[in-house]
Motif scaffolding. Structure first.
Motif, PDB file in Angstrom:
ATOM      1  N   ARG A  48     -33.780  -5.518  34.340  1.00  0.00           N
ATOM      2  CA  ARG A  48     -33.914  -4.887  35.533  1.00  0.00           C
ATOM      3  C   ARG A  48     -34.939  -4.132  34.763  1.00  0.00           C
ATOM      4  NH1 ARG A  48     -29.585  -2.254  32.493  1.00  0.00           N
ATOM      5  NH2 ARG A  48     -28.846  -3.958  31.993  1.00  0.00           N
ATOM      6  N   MET A  49     -36.276  -4.334  33.783  1.00  0.00           N
ATOM      7  CA  MET A  49     -36.781  -3.794  33.072  1.00  0.00           C
ATOM      8  C   MET A  49     -38.141  -3.270  33.767  1.00  0.00           C
ATOM      9  SD  MET A  49     -35.068  -2.545  29.936  1.00  0.00           S
ATOM     10  CE  MET A  49     -37.075  -1.011  30.304  1.00  0.00           C
ATOM     11  N   ASP A  50     -38.655  -2.430  33.656  1.00  0.00           N
ATOM     12  CA  ASP A  50     -40.021  -2.949  34.885  1.00  0.00           C
ATOM     13  C   ASP A  50     -40.879  -2.617  33.279  1.00  0.00           C
ATOM     14  OD1 ASP A  50     -40.610  -0.482  37.555  1.00  0.00           O
ATOM     15  OD2 ASP A  50     -41.488  -2.608  36.891  1.00  0.00           O
ATOM     16  N   ILE A  51     -42.030  -3.473  34.100  1.00  0.00           N
ATOM     17  CA  ILE A  51     -43.909  -4.106  33.808  1.00  0.00           C
ATOM     18  C   ILE A  51     -44.408  -2.792  34.034  1.00  0.00           C
ATOM     19  CG2 ILE A  51     -44.292  -4.261  35.879  1.00  0.00           C
ATOM     20  CD1 ILE A  51     -46.304  -6.874  34.155  1.00  0.00           C
ATOM     21  N   GLU A  52     -44.306  -1.646  34.407  1.00  0.00           N
ATOM     22  CA  GLU A  52     -45.066  -0.205  34.435  1.00  0.00           C
ATOM     23  C   GLU A  52     -44.145   0.651  33.154  1.00  0.00           C
ATOM     24  OE1 GLU A  52     -45.352  -0.583  38.392  1.00  0.00           O
ATOM     25  OE2 GLU A  52     -43.614  -1.401  36.922  1.00  0.00           O
ATOM     26  N   ARG A  53     -43.127  -0.164  32.194  1.00  0.00           N
ATOM     27  CA  ARG A  53     -42.415   1.018  31.142  1.00  0.00           C
ATOM     28  C   ARG A  53     -43.077  -0.372  29.535  1.00  0.00           C
ATOM     29  NH1 ARG A  53     -36.078   1.690  31.090  1.00  0.00           N
ATOM     30  NH2 ARG A  53     -37.461   3.455  28.745  1.00  0.00           N
ATOM     31  N   LEU A  54     -44.399  -1.010  29.779  1.00  0.00           N
ATOM     32  CA  LEU A  54     -43.815  -1.497  29.129  1.00  0.00           C
ATOM     33  C   LEU A  54     -45.546  -0.819  28.054  1.00  0.00           C
ATOM     34  CD1 LEU A  54     -44.300  -4.454  27.365  1.00  0.00           C
ATOM     35  CD2 LEU A  54     -45.686  -5.100  29.145  1.00  0.00           C
ATOM     36  N   ASP A  55     -45.866  -0.612  27.039  1.00  0.00           N
ATOM     37  CA  ASP A  55     -47.122   0.277  26.272  1.00  0.00           C
ATOM     38  C   ASP A  55     -48.240  -0.979  26.155  1.00  0.00           C
ATOM     39  OD1 ASP A  55     -45.370   0.480  23.052  1.00  0.00           O
ATOM     40  OD2 ASP A  55     -46.294  -1.051  24.037  1.00  0.00           O
ATOM     41  N   ASP A  56     -49.736   0.097  26.185  1.00  0.00           N
ATOM     42  CA  ASP A  56     -50.042  -0.949  25.678  1.00  0.00           C
ATOM     43  C   ASP A  56     -50.892  -1.644  24.830  1.00  0.00           C
ATOM     44  OD1 ASP A  56     -51.181   0.025  28.433  1.00  0.00           O
ATOM     45  OD2 ASP A  56     -52.564   1.244  27.160  1.00  0.00           O
ATOM     46  N   GLY A  57     -50.199  -2.177  23.536  1.00  0.00           N
ATOM     47  CA  GLY A  57     -50.457  -2.948  22.924  1.00  0.00           C
ATOM     48  C   GLY A  57     -49.381  -4.552  23.065  1.00  0.00           C
ATOM     49  N   ALA A  58     -49.214  -4.568  24.520  1.00  0.00           N
ATOM     50  CA  ALA A  58     -48.476  -5.615  25.035  1.00  0.00           C
ATOM     51  C   ALA A  58     -49.166  -6.934  24.067  1.00  0.00           C
ATOM     52  CB  ALA A  58     -48.411  -5.788  26.688  1.00  0.00           C
ATOM     53  N   ASP A  59     -48.341  -8.255  24.519  1.00  0.00           N
ATOM     54  CA  ASP A  59     -49.093  -9.076  23.749  1.00  0.00           C
ATOM     55  C   ASP A  59     -48.603  -9.700  25.211  1.00  0.00           C
ATOM     56  OD1 ASP A  59     -47.453 -11.452  21.410  1.00  0.00           O
ATOM     57  OD2 ASP A  59     -48.377 -12.228  23.105  1.00  0.00           O
ATOM     58  N   PHE A  60     -49.986 -10.890  26.206  1.00  0.00           N
ATOM     59  CA  PHE A  60     -50.318 -11.520  26.977  1.00  0.00           C
ATOM     60  C   PHE A  60     -49.137 -12.488  26.926  1.00  0.00           C
ATOM     61  CE2 PHE A  60     -52.430 -14.102  30.146  1.00  0.00           C
ATOM     62  CZ  PHE A  60     -52.400 -13.161  31.129  1.00  0.00           C
ATOM     63  N   ALA A  61     -48.789 -12.797  25.821  1.00  0.00           N
ATOM     64  CA  ALA A  61     -48.303 -14.703  26.388  1.00  0.00           C
ATOM     65  C   ALA A  61     -47.101 -14.266  26.615  1.00  0.00           C
ATOM     66  CB  ALA A  61     -48.845 -15.361  24.558  1.00  0.00           C
ATOM     67  N   ALA A  62     -45.947 -13.517  25.504  1.00  0.00           N
ATOM     68  CA  ALA A  62     -44.620 -12.851  25.548  1.00  0.00           C
ATOM     69  C   ALA A  62     -44.397 -12.429  27.417  1.00  0.00           C
ATOM     70  CB  ALA A  62     -44.271 -12.527  24.674  1.00  0.00           C
ATOM     71  N   LEU A  63     -45.748 -11.401  27.095  1.00  0.00           N
ATOM     72  CA  LEU A  63     -45.484 -10.715  29.120  1.00  0.00           C
ATOM     73  C   LEU A  63     -46.016 -11.958  30.030  1.00  0.00           C
ATOM     74  CD1 LEU A  63     -46.061  -8.599  30.723  1.00  0.00           C
ATOM     75  CD2 LEU A  63     -48.248  -8.179  30.434  1.00  0.00           C
ATOM     76  N   LEU A  64     -46.564 -12.839  30.046  1.00  0.00           N
ATOM     77  CA  LEU A  64     -46.643 -13.876  30.992  1.00  0.00           C
ATOM     78  C   LEU A  64     -45.007 -14.677  31.124  1.00  0.00           C
ATOM     79  CD1 LEU A  64     -48.071 -16.096  32.787  1.00  0.00           C
ATOM     80  CD2 LEU A  64     -48.957 -17.174  31.194  1.00  0.00           C
ATOM     81  N   ARG A  65     -44.825 -15.455  29.597  1.00  0.00           N
ATOM     82  CA  ARG A  65     -43.757 -15.322  30.047  1.00  0.00           C
ATOM     83  C   ARG A  65     -42.102 -14.448  30.127  1.00  0.00           C
ATOM     84  NH1 ARG A  65     -43.967 -16.543  24.519  1.00  0.00           N
ATOM     85  NH2 ARG A  65     -42.536 -14.684  24.361  1.00  0.00           N
TER      86      ARG A  65
END
Ligand code: ATP
Ligand code: MG
Length: 471
Positions: free
Chosen positions: A13-30
């Motif tokens: 249900r969570m939206d990627i737009e709510r992610l802040d800028d410190g996002a870890d690409f590996a976890a995000l991709l997964r």
């Protein structure tokens, strides 16, 4: 919201737009891949990238993902507009709109010892084991050794030396494995998750949920986890990080032989010259240099055990007018030695007593009676005579004591049976307990059985025509 918090809500249900800028690409991709319901192979097919490339990206092994690969992945995952831009930004390919909020980088190592001494060999080994290049799974190293051998001190020193190799931080927990109430994995996981940036309210209530979230928080990251004073394998397993770039350093008074794929590194006593150096650092180098023979005698009576050497040093430091030889004389008396090896809350007797209390009744009896033996090492037959049992039972009890680092293996006899050695200060402790817990008759009988069994064996050896006589 950090990647971890965001991932922890992994319910789609969570939206990627709510992610802040410190996002870890590996976890995000997964997360994006799973949210899209794709396996790594399918994503590879859709994006035209190799499965291996995707796996490496998801494990964080690729520090600077290629711009084109990121574009292909965003397309394959249907990430458009702001979502696509955030995805690219996490990979380091778009200007950051807002200040960077890095995910929490825990730095939980306890302070290092200013007077840490020796252990060069073990530190080199730890460097190799914990930071070796690409590996398929996290490194797990168990430091085992007798009470007060310096397991914790070594683990902390190694942690500080290697900290910079773990950019996502260091976690630490005193598991209190030898105390009356060892910490549960669930409690430790809750504090680890918070240290990793998960909001308290998002820590799952059940242990399985915490384990799962901890694993996804450590996947694709390089975190060092120091687990001090572990009670048993089951307490440690849920706390092992999952990323192949992570490492766990565990200390325990027991051997944790069941911990899969863990490397055991024994922590023995100090080299004599290191023990003298430590005594000098605590008591004053000039005093030690002025009485080198007395200093050597003191560390010998401390059996080169770091805990005992530090106590001896602290006692001297508190008595600047004492000659070192005065302490040597005090420590010479076997019956007083453990009384003397106390300073503040450091106490050799109390430290060994903790392990003694954790043993079963029979192993305790074996330990006490082994204290009766004067030989530097002994065969299992002598142990059998002491506890009045068969060799197999005695072997089992001796193994239990080896497991607890209260006995050491000293090799094998000609018949292939193990020989054992009891560390000096453990023997002093065993003798005290023997006097306190067993009657003079029981002690005399135990010794008589050893003599009888020895004579029988000597007789048998003689009749067989020689060979080594039993000791
Ligand atoms: N290499 C060292 N240099 C200086 N001091 C040390 C060293 N190793 C241990 N010590 C000191 O010896 C004492 C015992 O060390 P430590 O607590 O690390 O032992 P341990 O093996 O973890 O004991 P336990 O089995 O009780 O957990 C501490 O006071 C510590 O400061
Ligand atoms: Mg310790």
């Amino acid at each position: 919201m950090s990647t971890m918090e965001w991932e922890s809500r992994g319910n789609g249900r969570m939206d990627i737009e709510r992610l802040d800028d410190g996002a870890d690409f590996a976890a995000l991709l997964r997360w994006c891949r799973r949210r899209a319901g794709l396996g790594q192979a399918t994503l590879a097919e859709l994006s035209g990238l190799g499965v291996r490339t995707i796996r490496d990206l998801e494990l964080g092994r690729t520090s600077h993902p290629h711009r084109e690969s990121v574009r292909l992945l965003a397309d394959a995952l249907g990430l458009e507009g702001d979502a696509g831009e955030r995805f690219r930004r996490a990979a380091g390919h778009a200007p950051r709109a807002e200040p960077l909020h890095l995910p929490a980088r825990p730095g939980q190592l306890p302070p290092d010892l200013a007077d840490f001494t020796g252990r060069a060999e073990q530190l080199a080994a730890l460097r190799g084991l914990l930071t070796a290049g690409a590996r398929p799974a996290p490194a797990v190293v168990v430091l085992g050794g007798q009470p007060g051998a310096g397991k914790t001190a070594l683990a902390v020193r190694a942690g500080h030396e290697l900290e910079s190799q773990f950019p996502h931080g260091c976690l630490h927990a005193d598991l209190r494995g030898t105390g009356p109430a060892p910490l549960t994995p669930g409690a430790v996981l809750a504090s680890f998750l918070r240290a990793l940036g998960v909001d308290g309210a998002d820590v799952p209530a059940d242990v399985d949920g915490r384990v799962a979230l901890y694993r996804s928080c450590t996947a694709g990251r390089r975190v060092l986890v120091l687990l001090d004073d572990a009670a048993a394998e089951a307490q440690v397993r849920p706390l092992l990080p999952s990323g192949a770039g992570c490492a766990a350093l565990v200390t325990s008074r027991t051997r944790l032989a069941g911990l899969e794929a863990a490397v055991s590194l024994p922590v023995g006593v100090l080299e004599p010259s290191e023990a003298v150096r430590l005594l000098g650092r605590v008591a004053g180098a000039a005093r030690v240099a002025a009485e080198p023979a007395a200093a050597t005698a003191i560390v010998e009576r401390c059996a080169f055990l770091p805990l005992a050497v530090r106590i001896a040093g602290a006692r001297l430091a508190g008595r600047p007018h004492w000659k070192l030889s005065r302490l040597t004389a005090v420590l010479d008396d076997d019956r007083r030695r453990l009384d003397e090896l106390r300073a503040g809350d450091l106490n050799v007797r109390a430290s060994i007593a903790v392990s003694y209390r954790l043993l079963g009744t029979d192993a305790r009896t074996a330990l006490r009676r082994i204290g009766l033996l004067d030989a530097p090492d002994f065969g299992v037959w002598a142990g059998a005579a002491l506890v009045d049992a068969g060799v197999e039972r005695a072997e089992h009890l001796c193994e239990r004591l080896v497991e607890a680092h209260l006995l050491e293996l000293a090799g094998e006899d000609a018949a292939g049976h193990a020989r054992y050695r009891m560390p000096d200060l453990v023997r002093a402790f065993a003798r005290e307990r023997l006097l306190r817990e067993e009657s003079p008759d029981s002690r005399a009988e135990a010794l008589r059985r050893v003599v009888d069994r020895g004579l029988q064996l000597a007789d048998r050896v003689a009749r067989l025509g020689g060979g080594p006589s039993p000791r």
